[in-house]
Scaffold this motif. Structure first.
Motif, mmCIF file in Angstrom:
data_model
loop_
_atom_site.group_PDB
_atom_site.id
_atom_site.type_symbol
_atom_site.label_atom_id
_atom_site.label_comp_id
_atom_site.label_asym_id
_atom_site.label_seq_id
_atom_site.Cartn_x
_atom_site.Cartn_y
_atom_site.Cartn_z
ATOM 1 N N ILE A 117 0.833 -1.206 0.000
ATOM 2 C CA ILE A 117 0.000 0.000 0.000
ATOM 3 C C ILE A 117 0.867 1.255 0.000
ATOM 4 C CG2 ILE A 117 -1.633 1.352 1.379
ATOM 5 C CD1 ILE A 117 -2.882 -1.331 2.246
ATOM 6 N N GLY A 118 1.925 1.263 0.819
ATOM 7 C CA GLY A 118 2.811 2.420 0.869
ATOM 8 C C GLY A 118 3.457 2.702 -0.473
ATOM 9 N N ALA A 119 3.954 1.641 -1.122
ATOM 10 C CA ALA A 119 4.595 1.817 -2.423
ATOM 11 C C ALA A 119 3.588 2.259 -3.483
ATOM 12 C CB ALA A 119 5.269 0.517 -2.844
ATOM 13 N N ALA A 120 2.381 1.688 -3.438
ATOM 14 C CA ALA A 120 1.360 2.044 -4.429
ATOM 15 C C ALA A 120 0.900 3.486 -4.267
ATOM 16 C CB ALA A 120 0.168 1.092 -4.304
ATOM 17 N N LEU A 121 0.746 3.944 -3.029
ATOM 18 C CA LEU A 121 0.306 5.322 -2.807
ATOM 19 C C LEU A 121 1.312 6.323 -3.350
ATOM 20 C CD1 LEU A 121 -1.193 5.105 0.805
ATOM 21 C CD2 LEU A 121 -2.441 5.317 -1.351
ATOM 22 N N VAL A 122 2.595 6.032 -3.157
ATOM 23 C CA VAL A 122 3.626 6.942 -3.648
ATOM 24 C C VAL A 122 3.771 6.845 -5.167
ATOM 25 C CG1 VAL A 122 6.114 7.400 -3.648
ATOM 26 C CG2 VAL A 122 4.920 6.996 -1.498
ATOM 27 N N GLY A 123 3.706 5.614 -5.678
ATOM 28 C CA GLY A 123 3.968 5.421 -7.097
ATOM 29 C C GLY A 123 2.790 5.678 -8.010
ATOM 30 N N ALA A 124 1.565 5.431 -7.511
ATOM 31 C CA ALA A 124 0.399 5.538 -8.398
ATOM 32 C C ALA A 124 -0.732 6.366 -7.822
ATOM 33 C CB ALA A 124 -0.110 4.136 -8.734
ATOM 34 N N GLY A 125 -0.586 6.878 -6.611
ATOM 35 C CA GLY A 125 -1.615 7.725 -6.031
ATOM 36 C C GLY A 125 -2.660 6.947 -5.250
ATOM 37 N N THR A 126 -3.562 7.687 -4.630
ATOM 38 C CA THR A 126 -4.562 7.071 -3.757
ATOM 39 C C THR A 126 -5.544 6.182 -4.515
ATOM 40 O OG1 THR A 126 -5.956 9.051 -3.967
ATOM 41 C CG2 THR A 126 -4.452 8.942 -2.077
ATOM 42 N N GLY A 127 -5.725 6.430 -5.807
ATOM 43 C CA GLY A 127 -6.658 5.624 -6.593
ATOM 44 C C GLY A 127 -6.187 4.207 -6.837
ATOM 45 N N SER A 128 -4.927 3.921 -6.529
ATOM 46 C CA SER A 128 -4.392 2.586 -6.787
ATOM 47 C C SER A 128 -4.773 1.578 -5.715
ATOM 48 C CB SER A 128 -2.860 2.650 -6.887
ATOM 49 O OG SER A 128 -2.308 3.111 -5.653
ATOM 50 N N VAL A 129 -5.300 2.065 -4.594
ATOM 51 C CA VAL A 129 -5.645 1.188 -3.473
ATOM 52 C C VAL A 129 -7.156 1.204 -3.273
ATOM 53 C CG1 VAL A 129 -5.339 0.730 -1.010
ATOM 54 C CG2 VAL A 129 -3.430 1.634 -2.356
ATOM 55 N N ASP A 130 -7.741 0.030 -3.194
ATOM 56 C CA ASP A 130 -9.178 -0.080 -2.921
ATOM 57 C C ASP A 130 -9.355 -0.164 -1.405
ATOM 58 O OD1 ASP A 130 -11.858 -0.724 -2.661
ATOM 59 O OD2 ASP A 130 -11.881 -1.989 -4.442
ATOM 60 N N PHE A 131 -9.599 0.996 -0.791
ATOM 61 C CA PHE A 131 -9.655 1.041 0.668
ATOM 62 C C PHE A 131 -10.880 0.327 1.230
ATOM 63 C CE2 PHE A 131 -6.794 4.597 -0.266
ATOM 64 C CZ PHE A 131 -5.778 4.320 0.638
ATOM 65 N N SER A 132 -11.924 0.170 0.436
ATOM 66 C CA SER A 132 -13.080 -0.589 0.922
ATOM 67 C C SER A 132 -12.709 -2.055 1.129
ATOM 68 C CB SER A 132 -14.240 -0.469 -0.078
ATOM 69 O OG SER A 132 -13.914 -1.070 -1.322
ATOM 70 N N VAL A 133 -11.892 -2.591 0.228
ATOM 71 C CA VAL A 133 -11.423 -3.976 0.390
ATOM 72 C C VAL A 133 -10.450 -4.070 1.562
ATOM 73 C CG1 VAL A 133 -10.152 -5.872 -0.701
ATOM 74 C CG2 VAL A 133 -11.756 -4.503 -2.042
ATOM 75 N N VAL A 134 -9.603 -3.052 1.715
ATOM 76 C CA VAL A 134 -8.658 -3.044 2.846
ATOM 77 C C VAL A 134 -9.428 -3.099 4.163
ATOM 78 C CG1 VAL A 134 -6.906 -1.701 4.060
ATOM 79 C CG2 VAL A 134 -6.878 -1.822 1.563
ATOM 80 N N LEU A 135 -10.490 -2.312 4.267
ATOM 81 C CA LEU A 135 -11.282 -2.301 5.499
ATOM 82 C C LEU A 135 -12.018 -3.617 5.717
ATOM 83 C CD1 LEU A 135 -12.810 1.301 5.441
ATOM 84 C CD2 LEU A 135 -11.082 0.429 7.022
ATOM 85 N N SER A 136 -12.681 -4.112 4.675
ATOM 86 C CA SER A 136 -13.531 -5.298 4.834
ATOM 87 C C SER A 136 -12.751 -6.589 4.926
ATOM 88 C CB SER A 136 -14.527 -5.376 3.673
ATOM 89 O OG SER A 136 -13.856 -5.550 2.442
ATOM 90 N N LYS A 137 -11.616 -6.681 4.216
ATOM 91 C CA LYS A 137 -10.881 -7.935 4.152
ATOM 92 C C LYS A 137 -9.640 -7.965 5.037
ATOM 93 C CE LYS A 137 -13.232 -10.030 0.765
ATOM 94 N NZ LYS A 137 -13.844 -11.364 0.871
ATOM 95 N N VAL A 138 -9.195 -6.784 5.523
ATOM 96 C CA VAL A 138 -7.961 -6.741 6.306
ATOM 97 C C VAL A 138 -8.184 -6.122 7.688
ATOM 98 C CG1 VAL A 138 -5.588 -5.891 6.407
ATOM 99 C CG2 VAL A 138 -6.565 -6.608 4.206
ATOM 100 N N VAL A 139 -8.649 -4.874 7.718
ATOM 101 C CA VAL A 139 -8.717 -4.151 8.987
ATOM 102 C C VAL A 139 -9.755 -4.752 9.933
ATOM 103 C CG1 VAL A 139 -9.178 -1.923 10.074
ATOM 104 C CG2 VAL A 139 -7.900 -2.018 7.926
ATOM 105 N N PHE A 140 -10.988 -4.914 9.470
ATOM 106 C CA PHE A 140 -12.037 -5.460 10.337
ATOM 107 C C PHE A 140 -11.703 -6.865 10.837
ATOM 108 C CE2 PHE A 140 -15.436 -2.541 8.267
ATOM 109 C CZ PHE A 140 -15.015 -1.503 9.085
#
Length: 416
Positions: A117-140
């Motif tokens: 996620i860190g590399a993608a945010l720097v290299g491709a911007g915030t649109g490169s990460v699907d934060f809804s999937v991060v929340l539902s599949k990782v954080v929760f």
């Protein structure tokens, strides 16, 4: 640098991460059976390695979550490059090595997610990460799973002690020690179904980003095979520092508690793998051990150690993300940046390994004593010494019970 060369380098680094994941997470399955004497250390890690190998072939749902869920890579989404994945993997590997050196059972999964996620945010911007999937599949799942596993282990331990409150015959609660062999094996199998897939997902993502696979492709068989072998090899090497922490640093594990904790861990991880949750088996296992410890009256939880583990959980994702982001900034220099990244990664890994040789794990907790016992004593000697320890503890509790009746409730129950 040729794209194919970069993809090969990324795959090699991903396989190395899979190896570190194996020795970092061996403790998830085998810390408690080693601590209670249910399995000898080498036998335990060998069984764990074989079952991790088998488990890696059972499902690919978690791999799909990573290759086509967290990071957007397909048509219509922001393209992520193999270089970004390379930078993210360096962040994950470095954090894994740091926490291994400290003996902290942090999450290899979250280190991987954070780095990517860190590399993608720097290299491709915030649109490169699907934060809804991060929340539902990782954080929760990261928040809920340890709590659920701990609660299940607590209830299971209480029920086990209640059912066997007045053990009959010579064996008493020895059956739980035998049962640990099966439950710990199930945890190792569950670990393979979840953690090995994360590296499968990363390699598949790399192949998609490099144009070698279509956006919706599943992990090829050779990817599954390589990742299964890598995590099995890493598991076989041990990871004794973290085994020591989880087997004796959180609570004094008895066979009944170990059985309950492992059963809870296995059930939680297998269910999560089926649902495609990229769960941290380390967090689940730690929660189960604490829950099982609370389930035995008179047991003591080392809350200081538990607090350090929880802190490591919270900082793993952002810390690995920060390293991945820095590596991506360096990689933007082109070929020179990739070389610098690789050199920095190798230097940190070698430095940590050298530091581990200069400062071996201190033999200070109950698990390390058990490891030493299993290495040098015969089976008869271990039984005699264990019986002597049990009798001494029971005598001490009875003495304290006579002095303070309130203390002694269930004293005999708690030493089993």
């Amino acid at each position: 640098m040729d794209l194919t060369v970069i993809v090969v380098l990324v795959i090699a680094l991903a396989v190395f991460f899979d190896f570190t994941n194996g020795f970092h997470d061996t403790a998830n399955a085998m810390a408690t059976p080693i601590a209670t004497g249910a399995m000898r250390p080498k036998v335990a890690v060998t069984v764990a390695a074989l079952l991790n190998l088998v488990g890696a072939f059972l499902s690919t749902e978690v791999a799909k979550t990573i290759s086509g869920g967290i990071i957007r890579e397909g048509p219509g989404g922001v393209e992520i490059t193999p270089t970004m994945i390379f930078a993210g993997l360096i962040g994950a590997v470095i954090w894994n090595m740091i926490t291994w050196l400290r003996g902290l059972p942090s999450s290899s999964s979250h280190a991987l997610f954070g780095g990517l996620i860190g590399a993608a945010l720097v290299g491709a911007g915030t649109g490169s990460v699907d934060f809804s999937v991060v929340l539902s599949k990782v954080v929760f799942p990261a928040v809920l799973a340890p709590l659920v596993a701990g609660l299940v282990a607590f209830v299971a331990s209480r029920l086990a002690y209640r059912i066997t409150r007045r053990p009959v015959g010579k064996n008493q609660r020895g059956g739980f020690r035998v049962g640990q062999i099966f439950t710990s094996s199930l945890v190792a199998l569950a670990h393979g179904t979840n953690d090995a897939q994360k590296t499968m997902g990363v390699i598949t993502l790399t192949l998609i980003a490099g144009g070698f696979l279509t956006a919706d492709a599943e992990p090829p068989f050779w990817v599954i095979l390589v990742c299964a072998c890598a995590i099995a090899a890493g598991t076989y090497t041990g990871g004794w520092r973290i085994i020591q922490t989880m087997g004796g640093g959180l609570t004094d594990i008895k066979a009944t508690q170990g059985f309950s904790a492992e059963a809870s861990t296995a059930a939680t991880v297998l269910a999560s793998s089926h649902l495609g949750f990229a769960l941290s088996t380390t967090q689940v296992s730690s929660g189960s051990i604490i829950g099982a410890g609370l389930g035995r009256r008179g047991s003591t939880i080392q809350w200081g150690t538990a607090g350090k583990i929880v802190i490591a959980w919270f900082i793993t994702l952002p810390a690995a993300g920060a390293v991945g982001a820095v590596c991506e900034l360096i990689a933007r220099l082109g070929v020179a940046g990739l070389i610098i990244d690789a050199a920095l990664g190798v230097a940190v890994i070698v430095g940590i390994f050298v530091a581990s040789r200069r400062k071996p794990a201190v033999q200070s907790n109950a698990l390390e004593v058990d490891v030493a016992m299993n290495s040098v004593l015969t089976r008869h000697d271990r039984r005699v010494l264990a019986k002597k320890r049990s009798d001494e503890l029971l005598a001490e509790r009875r003495r304290m019970s006579d002095e303070s009746p309130l203390f002694g409730l269930g004293a005999e129950e708690e030493v089993r």
